[in-house]
Design a protein around this motif. Structure first.
Motif, mmCIF file in Angstrom:
data_model
loop_
_atom_site.group_PDB
_atom_site.id
_atom_site.type_symbol
_atom_site.label_atom_id
_atom_site.label_comp_id
_atom_site.label_asym_id
_atom_site.label_seq_id
_atom_site.Cartn_x
_atom_site.Cartn_y
_atom_site.Cartn_z
ATOM 1 N N THR A 66 0.768 -1.153 0.013
ATOM 2 C CA THR A 66 -0.253 0.137 -0.260
ATOM 3 C C THR A 66 0.847 1.239 0.787
ATOM 4 O O THR A 66 0.936 2.085 -0.571
ATOM 5 C CB THR A 66 -0.764 0.408 1.059
ATOM 6 O OG1 THR A 66 -1.376 -1.053 1.115
ATOM 7 C CG2 THR A 66 -1.707 1.215 0.806
ATOM 8 N N VAL A 67 1.823 1.377 1.069
ATOM 9 C CA VAL A 67 2.757 2.669 0.879
ATOM 10 C C VAL A 67 3.493 2.660 -1.049
ATOM 11 O O VAL A 67 3.132 4.242 -0.742
ATOM 12 C CB VAL A 67 3.639 2.090 2.013
ATOM 13 C CG1 VAL A 67 4.644 3.638 2.023
ATOM 14 C CG2 VAL A 67 3.872 2.004 3.436
ATOM 15 N N CYS A 68 4.515 2.062 -1.119
ATOM 16 C CA CYS A 68 4.571 1.868 -2.440
ATOM 17 C C CYS A 68 3.838 2.038 -3.628
ATOM 18 O O CYS A 68 4.271 3.592 -4.571
ATOM 19 C CB CYS A 68 5.178 0.563 -2.794
ATOM 20 S SG CYS A 68 6.674 0.386 -1.566
ATOM 21 N N SER A 69 2.558 1.986 -3.731
ATOM 22 C CA SER A 69 1.751 2.116 -4.512
ATOM 23 C C SER A 69 0.981 3.536 -4.248
ATOM 24 O O SER A 69 0.727 4.017 -5.372
ATOM 25 C CB SER A 69 0.090 1.502 -4.212
ATOM 26 O OG SER A 69 -0.100 1.173 -3.041
ATOM 27 N N ALA A 70 1.247 3.892 -3.106
ATOM 28 C CA ALA A 70 0.664 5.231 -3.606
ATOM 29 C C ALA A 70 1.731 6.569 -4.132
ATOM 30 O O ALA A 70 1.677 7.505 -4.542
ATOM 31 C CB ALA A 70 1.011 5.991 -1.793
ATOM 32 N N TYR A 71 3.122 5.798 -4.521
ATOM 33 C CA TYR A 71 4.366 6.200 -5.044
ATOM 34 C C TYR A 71 4.461 5.940 -6.232
ATOM 35 O O TYR A 71 4.866 6.783 -7.278
ATOM 36 C CB TYR A 71 5.370 6.140 -4.346
ATOM 37 C CG TYR A 71 5.728 7.500 -3.439
ATOM 38 C CD1 TYR A 71 6.211 8.686 -2.938
ATOM 39 C CD2 TYR A 71 4.955 6.378 -2.028
ATOM 40 C CE1 TYR A 71 6.331 9.150 -1.838
ATOM 41 C CE2 TYR A 71 4.887 7.263 -0.422
ATOM 42 C CZ TYR A 71 5.133 8.570 -0.477
ATOM 43 O OH TYR A 71 5.244 9.530 0.354
ATOM 44 N N SER A 72 2.501 4.506 -6.787
ATOM 45 C CA SER A 72 3.449 4.520 -8.130
ATOM 46 C C SER A 72 4.564 3.290 -8.091
ATOM 47 O O SER A 72 4.830 3.680 -9.809
ATOM 48 C CB SER A 72 2.888 5.532 -9.478
ATOM 49 O OG SER A 72 1.396 6.039 -9.315
ATOM 50 N N LEU A 73 4.438 2.418 -7.043
ATOM 51 C CA LEU A 73 5.630 2.175 -7.488
ATOM 52 C C LEU A 73 5.674 0.914 -6.539
ATOM 53 O O LEU A 73 5.081 0.599 -6.270
ATOM 54 C CB LEU A 73 7.382 2.658 -6.499
ATOM 55 C CG LEU A 73 7.618 3.636 -7.028
ATOM 56 C CD1 LEU A 73 9.032 4.263 -5.810
ATOM 57 C CD2 LEU A 73 8.151 3.145 -8.057
#
Length: 129
Positions: free
Chosen positions: A43-50
């Motif tokens: 979830t954390v990384c998907s917020a940065y499109s990563l």
């Protein structure tokens, strides 16, 4: 708990994610991110499109590496601790938890309602200067 906690001006709990970008161009170095309490690294990384880099995140297995990553994120660790849980590395209050190399399998999807995950997002992240 809901607010941002501070001790001596230093942030100890977050209501917004914190990123320490260490990128050096395309295909460069990944980004260490401190997520919100209760979030998974996915979830954390998907917020940065990563995407979560499981190798780098799961590789935080020494106090030296944990201290370096915490310093990048401006985290003040009152205590360094070893955790066998799949959600380490993480921050719980003022306690920074690193991985126990022989502990539970690391998971980018793991969550803990009391922990803010420390995640490597994208390409491999640095373990030292």
């Amino acid at each position: 708990t809901g607010g941002e906690g501070t001790t001596g001006g230093e942030t100890t709990a977050t209501t917004t994610a914190t990123a320490a970008s260490t990128t050096s161009g395309e295909g460069g170095i990944g980004t260490w991110v401190l997520g919100l309490i209760g979030q998974s690294c996915d979830t954390v990384c998907s917020a940065y499109s990563l995407t979560c880099n499981a190798v780098s995140t799961g590789g935080v297995v020494t106090d030296t590496v944990l201290s370096y990553v915490a310093s990048l994120l401006s985290i003040v660790c009152e205590t360094l601790s070893i955790s066998a849980s799949p959600h380490a590395p993480s921050l719980v209050g003022l306690v920074c938890n690193r991985r126990d190399d022989g502990g539970a399998a690391f998971s980018c999807a793991a969550t803990d309602p009391l922990a803010a995950r420390i995640c490597c997002c994208g390409a491999p992240c640095p373990y030292g200067p």
